[in-house]
Design an enzyme around this catalytic site. Structure first.
Site, mmCIF file in Angstrom:
data_model
loop_
_atom_site.group_PDB
_atom_site.id
_atom_site.type_symbol
_atom_site.label_atom_id
_atom_site.label_comp_id
_atom_site.label_asym_id
_atom_site.label_seq_id
_atom_site.Cartn_x
_atom_site.Cartn_y
_atom_site.Cartn_z
ATOM 1 N N GLU A 224 -6.377 3.563 -5.328
ATOM 2 C CA GLU A 224 -5.612 2.578 -6.098
ATOM 3 C C GLU A 224 -4.197 2.419 -5.572
ATOM 4 O O GLU A 224 -3.684 1.310 -5.453
ATOM 5 C CB GLU A 224 -5.578 2.986 -7.581
ATOM 6 C CG GLU A 224 -5.152 1.862 -8.522
ATOM 7 C CD GLU A 224 -3.652 1.708 -8.683
ATOM 8 O OE1 GLU A 224 -3.225 0.630 -9.129
ATOM 9 O OE2 GLU A 224 -2.896 2.648 -8.374
ATOM 10 N N ASP B 274 -6.232 9.117 -7.335
ATOM 11 C CA ASP B 274 -5.322 9.262 -6.203
ATOM 12 C C ASP B 274 -3.900 9.062 -6.726
ATOM 13 O O ASP B 274 -3.707 8.567 -7.840
ATOM 14 C CB ASP B 274 -5.634 8.263 -5.088
ATOM 15 C CG ASP B 274 -5.470 6.818 -5.522
ATOM 16 O OD1 ASP B 274 -5.963 6.476 -6.624
ATOM 17 O OD2 ASP B 274 -4.852 6.020 -4.790
#
Lengths: 451, 451
Positions: free
Chosen positions: A140, A75
């Site tokens: 994250e 991500d």
């Protein structure tokens, strides 16, 4: 590229596709792959949204070999062309050997480099020298929602045979390769001052009311001096002293103060020599005041006396500070300076995050293997560096899996993580892949008994 | 009731209908009515939106009589049931003699009471003792956008024969009727501290960077002491001293400290005696810090070092402070305390509003007429009070039309202006209408030569 921005709920379908694509890539390489459902997240409006699944993969299952587990995330931070990107942030663009795109350095290229490392062994028909596992997440950038629980749940299954954790979610400090052996923790505080039962008009009531905002500013101003000295009693005393060895190590690290200043865009830093700067970046605590909730923060003018204001500030944790003690020190201190104001308003101090620092032993075989791999690929010794920020997942792996961790960055010091025009150079990408290949080999040479 | 919320662009059609309804009411009463186009407003996104027209009306045109001009507004502050209203804020609800609804006291009932005053003379077939004009606007709650220009444009036409301006957009201080003879002005400042070229991660950079937020907190903390003393040199010295007459007048004013504390919801005020409180509400300056733009102000946690932060604070103006001098005093002072910090960041101080206070002569025939009218309707002398807030339109009328102004409130001290459960009591509404009728008569008795 997929717009796998984990903070934007509208991009969630892209993020799901990103996880599926990572899983499919690993499946096609012959890995044993799972997409682990980690549940839902609750949005501020009460709605729920499925979290991106966590990808786990396994290559090799030979119990006579070490097993490493590579952690990474796919991500990314938000990015829009109009933020000041020179190229479309979601269309990887090669300019003079630099690959520009959101997530290029943080953390997609390092994840791909690890995948390529495994592929290289496969392409050469060479057996992997160690078993390689992957844990790839998709949250994250917004706090690894759901990952801690997943690690805990799989401690005795997926993670049971893992010997070492490898994290490449960080960067070099200069053009010299680096190994990262520590991160700072973080104690994040809310200091709330509450007075009137509702916001008041400053014209009508100003002068008669003891304003919560004035009280809050007054106590915030006692946290840190203009020269960076933390004024909360006990904090500085708890910090592990800088040893001569550390001082010497910092002296040898490649760090250019001028380019650091240029990158930030300031004419002067808190300290003007390398050792002090590195030490205050990595191994001394500091106080940052992030902002105030409840006060007027919009553009324009408003004549309001805010009734309840909450300051957000954080203190970076380092060894040997203890978050529970910091909580007490900060709370006691703020209440004592507040009491001196003789204000009728009420103060409430809360520590909302208490993340411990992480520090590895640079003499550990895992690090010796890292130094050897760097030497082999780059022909030089790595800088041994720390991160000023917190990588909570390192702490989770250490506390839950109880295995040694190494952080092995391949990103450049000027990659612009979280910023406009993020990039990864072809040089770092390719040499970084070689480093990972060499590292797997070096790890295989660690004696099993030293684990 | 129309949801004539001038701050909500989606309610603009309601606001237009509100102005049309006011105009129609005055037309049906035989007034000479105009709906004056005052142009458009620009929204933050660059779009434009038609401003509500200003209603002007005239009753009587006898040059041997005085001409008064009543100013009022029919736009309101935002209100939603879920804010904590006990009744639908846009459905006027009578509970125990109180009429609850948004705008009930601010300023729809006072405007209606003035209309009823004219209707009363008409119903009794009595000639109006003075010519009565109306100026009714629909943007007061968001800063009277377009009104100053309209007044300036009609100075030599609609306003040319106006002798006195009457404003009833204020409230009593207690259950005793009041006449208002002063308002405070306002010097509103932006103090901007700018450092790094963009926001930084507090983990990565905290400790090496001299943070703009710390600098800003440091200088804000030097504005005012915990006991309310303004620390900017020269401000306190400029304030007109409290005369013995004033002190005596304040002593006689009906003001209950406990109910004031209850209303605000605090256990202790800045001063604990009536004269000090009234003086600091009306005729001493004060500093209010409203908030900080550019820092983190959302719920939750964010580990940011904001690169540019702008504090908003204001200093209430009183005679004999001069806004231009205040601007210099504040700017010089903040720059001097900032310089002591030896920060590489830059400070920019801007005064964005410099509104002067307004003060009337309470011995003026206009006020003598007011005292007589109060005595006639309520059987007692009015309190002579000031407003701590700023009513810029008073200053505009004074500076542009150059005619005397009186503020004659009929709203109760506990009407909850701008708050939940705003109301106007039937008593104040009906007796207030009588007061206005009596006042027109008293004004007609002022000798023409004293104008």
């Amino acid at each position: 590229m997929f717009e796998s921005d984990s903070s934007n709920v509208l991009k969630r379908p892209d993020l799901h596709r990103m996880m599926e694509m990572a899983a499919q890539k690993l499946r096609l390489m012959g890995g044993t792959v799972e997409l682990v459902d980690i549940g839902e997240q609750e949005l501020p409006d009460g709605q729920t949204l499925a979290l991106p699944k966590v990808v786990t993969a396994q290559f090799g299952n030979d119990s006579s070999k070490h097993t490493v587990c590579v952690y990474g995330h796919v991500d990314v931070q938000p990015a829009k062309l109009e933020d000041g990107w020179a190229t479309d942030p979601y269309n990887l663009t090669d300019i003079n050997g630099n690959l520009y795109g959101r997530g290029a350095s943080d953390n997609k290229a390092p994840v791909l480099a690890w995948i390529h490392a495994v592929e290289a062994y496969q392409a050469l028909n060479m057996e992997l020298p160690v078993n390689v596992k992957f844990v790839i997440e998709g949250m994250e950038e917004t706090g690894s929602n759901g990952l801690d629980a997943m690690i805990l749940a799989q401690r005795d299954t997926f993670f049971s045979d893992v010997d070492y954790i490898i994290i490449s979610d960080c960067s070099w400090l200069s053009r010299r390769p680096a190994l990262t052996y520590g991160t700072r923790g973080n104690c994040y505080f809310f200091a709330e001052v509450e007075g009137p039962k509702q916001d008041l008009h400053s014209g009508v009531y100003g002068g008669t009311v003891i304003e919560p905002m004035t009280d809050l500013i007054g106590i915030l101003d006692t946290l840190i001096s203009p020269s960076g000295k933390i004024l909360i009693p006990g904090i500085r005393e708890a910090v592990a002293p800088l040893s001569d060895e550390e001082w010497k190590m910092y002296q040898d690290i490649q760090f250019d103060i001028d380019s650091y200043k240029n990158k930030i865009g300031v004419s002067q830093l808190m300290y003007n020599n390398k050792v002090d700067l590195l030490a205050h970046m990595w191994r001394y605590p500091t106080v940052s005041i992030h902002g105030i909730e409840g006060a007027f923060s919009d553009p324009g003018t408003k004549t309001v006396i805010p009734a309840k204001v909450t300051a957000k500030f954080s203190i970076r944790q380092v060894p040997n500070m203890d978050p529970a003690m910091v909580k007490k020190q900060v709370t006691d201190y703020l209440h004592s300076v507040f009491a001196k104001r003789k204000s009728p308003n009420t103060l409430k101090v809360t520590m909302v995050i208490g993340a411990k620092p992480w520090l590895a032993d640079t003499q550990h075989p895992l690090y010796e293997a890292g130094k050897a791999a760097v030497k082999r690929v780059f022909g030089m010794d790595p800088d041994l560096i720390r991160e000023g920020g917190t990588i909570p997942i390192a702490r989770t792996f250490q506390d839950v899996i109880e295995k040694s961790i190494i952080m092995m960055p391949i990103g450049g010091f000027d990659d612009g993580l979280h910023s406009q025009n993020e990039k990864m150079s072809r040089y770092n990408y390719i040499e970084g892949t070689k480093l990972f290949i060499a590292y797997l080999n070096e790890v295989s040479l660690i004696k099993k008994t030293t684990v």
